[in-house]
Design an enzyme around this catalytic site. Structure first.
Site, short mmCIF file in Angstrom:
data_model
loop_
_atom_site.label_atom_id
_atom_site.label_comp_id
_atom_site.label_asym_id
_atom_site.label_seq_id
_atom_site.Cartn_x
_atom_site.Cartn_y
_atom_site.Cartn_z
N GLN A 1 -17.23 -10.61 13.25
CA GLN A 1 -15.81 -10.68 12.92
C GLN A 1 -15.57 -10.07 11.54
OE1 GLN A 1 -13.46 -11.50 14.88
NE2 GLN A 1 -14.55 -12.53 16.54
N CYS B 1 0.85 -1.20 0.00
CA CYS B 1 0.00 0.00 0.00
C CYS B 1 0.89 1.25 0.00
CB CYS B 1 -0.90 0.01 1.24
SG CYS B 1 -1.89 1.52 1.36
N CYS C 1 -2.38 -0.05 9.37
CA CYS C 1 -1.54 -1.26 9.30
C CYS C 1 -0.26 -1.05 10.09
CB CYS C 1 -1.17 -1.58 7.85
SG CYS C 1 -2.58 -2.11 6.86
N GLU D 1 -25.23 -11.25 26.89
CA GLU D 1 -24.77 -10.18 26.00
C GLU D 1 -25.40 -8.87 26.44
OE1 GLU D 1 -22.76 -9.55 23.22
OE2 GLU D 1 -23.69 -7.57 23.31
N CYS E 1 -9.26 -11.42 21.66
CA CYS E 1 -8.73 -10.59 20.58
C CYS E 1 -7.53 -9.78 21.04
CB CYS E 1 -9.81 -9.69 20.00
SG CYS E 1 -10.57 -8.60 21.19
N TYR F 1 -20.57 -12.96 26.55
CA TYR F 1 -20.28 -12.00 25.48
C TYR F 1 -20.71 -12.62 24.14
CZ TYR F 1 -17.15 -10.68 29.33
OH TYR F 1 -16.61 -10.37 30.57
N CYS G 1 -8.41 1.47 0.02
CA CYS G 1 -7.69 0.68 1.03
C CYS G 1 -7.58 -0.76 0.53
CB CYS G 1 -8.43 0.70 2.37
SG CYS G 1 -7.69 -0.46 3.55
N CYS H 1 -0.65 6.35 7.03
CA CYS H 1 -1.86 5.70 7.55
C CYS H 1 -1.53 4.83 8.77
CB CYS H 1 -2.48 4.85 6.45
SG CYS H 1 -3.93 3.91 7.01
C1 SAM Z 1 -15.81 -9.86 20.72
S1 SAM Z 1 -17.55 -9.67 20.68
C2 SAM Z 1 -18.02 -11.36 20.61
C3 SAM Z 1 -19.38 -11.64 20.05
C4 SAM Z 1 -19.69 -13.08 19.66
N1 SAM Z 1 -19.21 -14.06 20.61
C5 SAM Z 1 -19.20 -13.41 18.27
O1 SAM Z 1 -18.40 -14.34 18.12
O2 SAM Z 1 -19.65 -12.77 17.30
C6 SAM Z 1 -17.87 -9.18 22.32
C7 SAM Z 1 -19.32 -8.94 22.67
O3 SAM Z 1 -19.40 -8.65 24.06
C8 SAM Z 1 -20.40 -7.67 24.29
N2 SAM Z 1 -20.07 -7.08 25.59
C9 SAM Z 1 -19.13 -6.16 25.89
N3 SAM Z 1 -19.06 -5.97 27.22
C10 SAM Z 1 -19.99 -6.79 27.78
C11 SAM Z 1 -20.39 -7.08 29.12
N4 SAM Z 1 -19.80 -6.49 30.18
N5 SAM Z 1 -21.35 -7.96 29.32
C12 SAM Z 1 -21.94 -8.61 28.26
N6 SAM Z 1 -21.60 -8.39 26.99
C13 SAM Z 1 -20.64 -7.49 26.73
C14 SAM Z 1 -20.32 -6.78 23.07
O4 SAM Z 1 -21.55 -6.10 22.86
C15 SAM Z 1 -20.01 -7.79 21.96
O5 SAM Z 1 -21.18 -8.26 21.36
#
Ligand code: SAM
Length: 422
Positions: free
Chosen positions: A253, A81, A92, A306, A377, A282, A169, A89
């Site tokens: 993702q 790039c 990356c 969630e 992550c 989550y 991009c 930028c």
């Molecule tokens: C990395 S994403 C994972 C989503 C899902 N497992 C996936 O694979 O698509 C993290 C998620 O956690 C939620 N989140 C963040 N903080 C939270 C909390 N304290 N309690 C519950 N959910 C939460 C976010 O809204 C988001 O949807």
């Protein structure tokens, strides 16, 4: 404006050492072992570079950009790039490294984070960072273009609000790789950015970002307000033969192979048994909830937790044909975990970048599941949470890492924890 530190703007000739978390490498100014640490971007381990100090607030370290490579590492490549490079930028970090070198850098960072933060040498537990299909470019399924007050657009520079003017991009999938034509259908108002996001539908969603309202802790900006101004309100994604609908601004993702890869790795890690009860923390729109529910079968169950209302609504629709799966709206906290009515056999968690934290980790170990599966992550957050698990006698028994974010320093890990044996 912060006062310039002692080295701000200075050019240093440096021998570059190993990678640091965040996309730079560590060099020493002065004494090779005890000199001040300099976090050098655009360099590779083993190189000798001339670097300009970009930020020095005093203290034991400062930041620099390699502007001239005196002796190059064999892994160095020409960045594909034209916007990658010192002061350009910030999207990356590793455009100047071959794909194999990027994955090796990420592996080193993961190992280093576990050594420092969990006091754990990973040894053979980590086999290396696994490549996802599709190569280094053209993978992003969403891209957020920044807008200036004067209407200029581009991508943000590293650690800066300044824009690098960019129209194309190469990390983005071809349908969204160009800055969109805004042809008057988007009332931009006080917009700070426009985002393009792709699902399986032919048209991308176009979202306008404007400053969110309310206050956030520690002076952070509240999350942006998002408005879909063109294209689908809900995007669809296919994973393991199922179709998931997700609000265009909701979490999914970004790499098209990531959800499938992480779901498979997680199922491998926790090996759910028919009839087991699973807690999916989550849970988002249910990307992991559904395959877990299929694995435990009708005699088992999966309860997702969630906090985002839109994601919970998406999950309800996505799981409608799975009577043994549901996602409830709640924040994951030590208290909400302690209040659960049923003890889970398996807990999986996929928290945001900050990780689960000490209290949540302790609360979920107190539920005494057979196994905990952790999708992470940020390897630093995972290492910190691992330290909590190890101090309670739990064992890290499997760890895989995936290059789901080529060209950047980001890397995803899937870990398995098992309770104290005997
Ligand atoms: C990395 S994403 C994972 C989503 C899902 N497992 C996936 O694979 O698509 C993290 C998620 O956690 C939620 N989140 C963040 N903080 C939270 C909390 N304290 N309690 C519950 N959910 C939460 C976010 O809204 C988001 O949807």
């Amino acid at each position: 404006m912060a006062e310039a530190g002692p080295l701000d703007g200075a050019t240093l000739e440096l021998d570059v050492g190993g990678p640091a978390h965040g996309g730079s490498c560590v060099a020493r100014h002065g004494d090779p072992t005890s000199g001040r640490a300099v976090f050098v971007r655009h360099a590779l381990p083993g190189e000798r570079v001339r670097a300009v100090v970009t930020e020095d607030r005093g203290g034991s370290y400062c930041f620099a950009d390699a502007v001239e490579i005196v002796s190059a590492a064999p892994e160095r490549v020409e960045p594909p790039c034209p916007h990658a490079g010192p002061g350009r930028c910030g999207g990356c970090d590793w455009q100047h490294a071959s794909g194999a070198a990027q994955r090796a850098l990420k592996e080193t960072v993961i190992r280093d984070q576990f050594t420092r933060l969990a006091r754990l040498e990973l040894g053979d537990l980590l086999g290396g960072v696994e490549e996802l299909p599709g190569g280094l470019l053209g993978w992003r399924s969403r891209i957020l273009w920044a807008l200036d007050r004067d209407g200029a657009h581009g991508l943000r520079k590293h650690r800066s609000h300044d824009l690098e003017p960019i129209d194309h991009c190469p990390l983005a999938q071809s349908d969204i790789a160009d800055f969109p034509v805004l042809a008057g259908d988007a009332d931009l108002g006080r917009a700070t950015g426009v985002e393009q996001a792709l699902g399986t539908e032919p048209e991308a969603a176009l979202l306008v970002h404007s400053p969110g309202s309310g206050r956030q802790a520690r002076g952070r900006r509240p999350p942006d307000r998002l408005r879909v101004v063109r294209g689908p309100e809900v995007l669809h994604h296919d994973v393991r033969g199922r179709t998931f609908g997700v609000q265009a601004g909701g979490f999914w993702q970004v790499h098209p192979a990531a959800a499938e890869t992480f779901a498979a790795a997680l199922l491998d890690a926790v090996a759910p048994r028919p009839g087991e009860h699973v807690l999916d923390l989550y849970a988002g729109a249910g990307a992991l909830t559904a395959p877990l529910a299929e694995a435990v079968g009708p005699l088992g169950s999966v309860l997702g937790v969630e906090s985002a209302a839109a994601a919970v609504a998406d999950a309800a629709a996505n799981l409608a044909d799975l009577p043994n799966a549901s996602v409830q709206r709640a924040r994951v906290t030590a208290e909400s975990l302690a209040a659960l009515e049923q003890s889970p056999d398996v807990i999986v968690l996929d928290p945001p970048r900050a990780g689960a934290g000490r209290e949540v980790m302790q609360a979920l170990m107190a539920l005494a599941p057979r196994v905990i599966g952790y999708v992470a992550c940020d390897p630093a957050a995972l290492a910190r949470d691992t330290a909590v698990a190890l101090s309670a006698g739990w064992r890290l028994t499997s760890l895989r890492a995936f290059d789901a974010f080529p060209m950047t320093h980001h890397v995803e890990c899937v870990a398995r924890f098992e309770p104290p044996s005997g």
